[in-house]
Design a protein around this motif. Structure first.
Motif, PDB file in Angstrom:
ATOM      1  N   GLN A   9       0.866  -1.216  -0.126  1.00 38.86           N
ATOM      2  CA  GLN A   9      -0.093  -0.136   0.061  1.00 38.86           C
ATOM      3  C   GLN A   9       0.874   1.230  -0.095  1.00 38.86           C
ATOM      4  O   GLN A   9       1.951   1.297   0.518  1.00 38.86           O
ATOM      5  CB  GLN A   9      -0.918   0.041   1.307  1.00 38.86           C
ATOM      6  CG  GLN A   9      -2.068  -1.298   1.488  1.00 38.86           C
ATOM      7  CD  GLN A   9      -3.002  -0.792   0.385  1.00 38.86           C
ATOM      8  OE1 GLN A   9      -3.373   0.241  -0.174  1.00 38.86           O
ATOM      9  NE2 GLN A   9      -4.007  -1.978   0.154  1.00 38.86           N
ATOM     10  N   GLN A  21       2.148  -3.012   4.398  1.00 33.25           N
ATOM     11  CA  GLN A  21       0.645  -3.124   4.295  1.00 33.25           C
ATOM     12  C   GLN A  21       0.748  -3.875   2.889  1.00 33.25           C
ATOM     13  O   GLN A  21       0.694  -2.892   2.050  1.00 33.25           O
ATOM     14  CB  GLN A  21      -0.177  -2.437   4.617  1.00 33.25           C
ATOM     15  CG  GLN A  21      -1.651  -2.917   4.721  1.00 33.25           C
ATOM     16  CD  GLN A  21      -2.370  -1.678   5.310  1.00 33.25           C
ATOM     17  OE1 GLN A  21      -2.059  -0.747   5.894  1.00 33.25           O
ATOM     18  NE2 GLN A  21      -3.733  -2.047   5.157  1.00 33.25           N
ATOM     19  N   VAL A  23      -1.126  -4.997  -0.626  1.00 32.16           N
ATOM     20  CA  VAL A  23      -2.166  -4.592  -1.191  1.00 32.16           C
ATOM     21  C   VAL A  23      -3.145  -6.050  -1.636  1.00 32.16           C
ATOM     22  O   VAL A  23      -2.269  -6.956  -1.587  1.00 32.16           O
ATOM     23  CB  VAL A  23      -1.871  -4.023  -2.479  1.00 32.16           C
ATOM     24  CG1 VAL A  23      -3.073  -4.200  -3.819  1.00 32.16           C
ATOM     25  CG2 VAL A  23      -1.315  -2.919  -2.535  1.00 32.16           C
ATOM     26  N   ASP A  24      -4.446  -5.808  -1.292  1.00 33.74           N
ATOM     27  CA  ASP A  24      -5.276  -7.120  -1.468  1.00 33.74           C
ATOM     28  C   ASP A  24      -5.164  -7.572  -2.907  1.00 33.74           C
ATOM     29  O   ASP A  24      -4.835  -7.031  -3.726  1.00 33.74           O
ATOM     30  CB  ASP A  24      -6.763  -6.602  -1.374  1.00 33.74           C
ATOM     31  CG  ASP A  24      -7.262  -6.223   0.046  1.00 33.74           C
ATOM     32  OD1 ASP A  24      -6.434  -6.651   1.078  1.00 33.74           O
ATOM     33  OD2 ASP A  24      -8.211  -5.382   0.140  1.00 33.74           O
ATOM     34  N   GLY A  25      -5.010  -9.051  -2.861  1.00 35.61           N
ATOM     35  CA  GLY A  25      -4.809 -10.014  -3.939  1.00 35.61           C
ATOM     36  C   GLY A  25      -3.365 -10.016  -4.257  1.00 35.61           C
ATOM     37  O   GLY A  25      -2.985 -10.829  -5.004  1.00 35.61           O
ATOM     38  N   CYS A  26      -2.205  -9.636  -3.458  1.00 31.07           N
ATOM     39  CA  CYS A  26      -0.900  -9.615  -3.550  1.00 31.07           C
ATOM     40  C   CYS A  26      -0.180 -10.491  -2.804  1.00 31.07           C
ATOM     41  O   CYS A  26       0.942 -10.631  -2.397  1.00 31.07           O
ATOM     42  CB  CYS A  26      -0.262  -8.466  -3.809  1.00 31.07           C
ATOM     43  SG  CYS A  26      -0.917  -7.390  -5.192  1.00 31.07           S
ATOM     44  N   GLN A  27      -1.208 -11.037  -1.581  1.00 28.99           N
ATOM     45  CA  GLN A  27      -0.563 -11.712  -0.518  1.00 28.99           C
ATOM     46  C   GLN A  27       0.282 -13.148  -0.937  1.00 28.99           C
ATOM     47  O   GLN A  27       1.071 -13.689  -0.282  1.00 28.99           O
ATOM     48  CB  GLN A  27      -1.449 -12.482   0.612  1.00 28.99           C
ATOM     49  CG  GLN A  27      -2.234 -11.256   1.167  1.00 28.99           C
ATOM     50  CD  GLN A  27      -3.158 -10.561   0.281  1.00 28.99           C
ATOM     51  OE1 GLN A  27      -3.723 -10.789  -0.820  1.00 28.99           O
ATOM     52  NE2 GLN A  27      -4.004  -9.499   0.978  1.00 28.99           N
ATOM     53  N   CYS A 172       2.472  -8.789  -9.886  1.00 29.96           N
ATOM     54  CA  CYS A 172       2.642  -7.787  -8.820  1.00 29.96           C
ATOM     55  C   CYS A 172       4.050  -7.061  -8.915  1.00 29.96           C
ATOM     56  O   CYS A 172       5.045  -7.791  -9.185  1.00 29.96           O
ATOM     57  CB  CYS A 172       2.552  -8.566  -7.359  1.00 29.96           C
ATOM     58  SG  CYS A 172       2.497  -7.533  -5.921  1.00 29.96           S
TER      59      CYS A 172
END
Length: 188
Positions: A9, A21, A23-27, A172
């Protein structure tokens, strides 16, 4: 080719650098999935059936230019941007694309980065424009996967950044500048 999300983020209210933190979808990156490759600093383009196309991000509410080819089936639901491609023409705006493509018309279908003296500050200190394949970008199978370790690795490397490629097609990215590190580096 869709817009590639950043791994972390961004602090939009502060210094605009990334924070620890994901980004959603990049874990998946932090879970060790996917291959890390060099992010090439240039202008994205595509070769298809012996023709060169430049990336064209269609903005929300704007009509598509003549011959525009969508890279995604629909616009981004949040930003409304719709990435796609337009064919290179004989206009002055496309002269560097033509120079690079004319130097090697036998390149296969795929996506490339246009790099050279008039592109993005010429980070690679080239004397001629060229197309660098995304497929042949340097791979880093052991690239770190944590916020601090990624920042430290990029601080030591003379590259713009990293793009991770998941086997299912997701991507990503992270760049030196995301951490406030200089690019280009004068030693490149």
């Amino acid at each position: 080719m869709q817009k590639i999300p950043s791994l972390f983020q961004r602090d939009y209210k502060g210094n605009r650098q990334v924070i620890d933190q994901v980004v959603d979808g990049c874990q998946w990156v932090l879970l060790g999935e996917g291959m890390a490759t060099e992010k090439i600093d240039g202008t994205c383009c595509m070769i298809r059936d012996g023709e060169l196309f430049r990336r064209h991000d269609r903005k929300q509410g704007k009509p598509a230019p003549n011959g525009w080819i969508a890279a995604e089936p629909a616009p981004d639901p949040v930003t409304g941007h719709w990435p796609g491609w337009t064919k290179i023409t004989d206009t002055p705006a496309d002269r560097w694309h033509r120079e690079a493509f004319d130097a090697n018309r036998s390149l296969p279908n795929g996506t490339y980065e246009l790099v050279g003296p008039k592109i993005q500050g010429n980070a690679y200190e080239l004397t001629q424009h060229e197309l660098r394949s995304h497929e042949s970008a340097a791979q880093y199978p052991l690239f770190p996967r944590s916020f601090d370790a990624i920042r430290e690795a990029l601080q030591e490397m003379l590259i713009e950044g990293i793009v991770w490629h998941h086997p299912d097609g997701r991507m990503c990215k992270i760049k030196r500048r995301d951490f406030g590190l200089p690019w280009p580096v004068s030693d490149c």
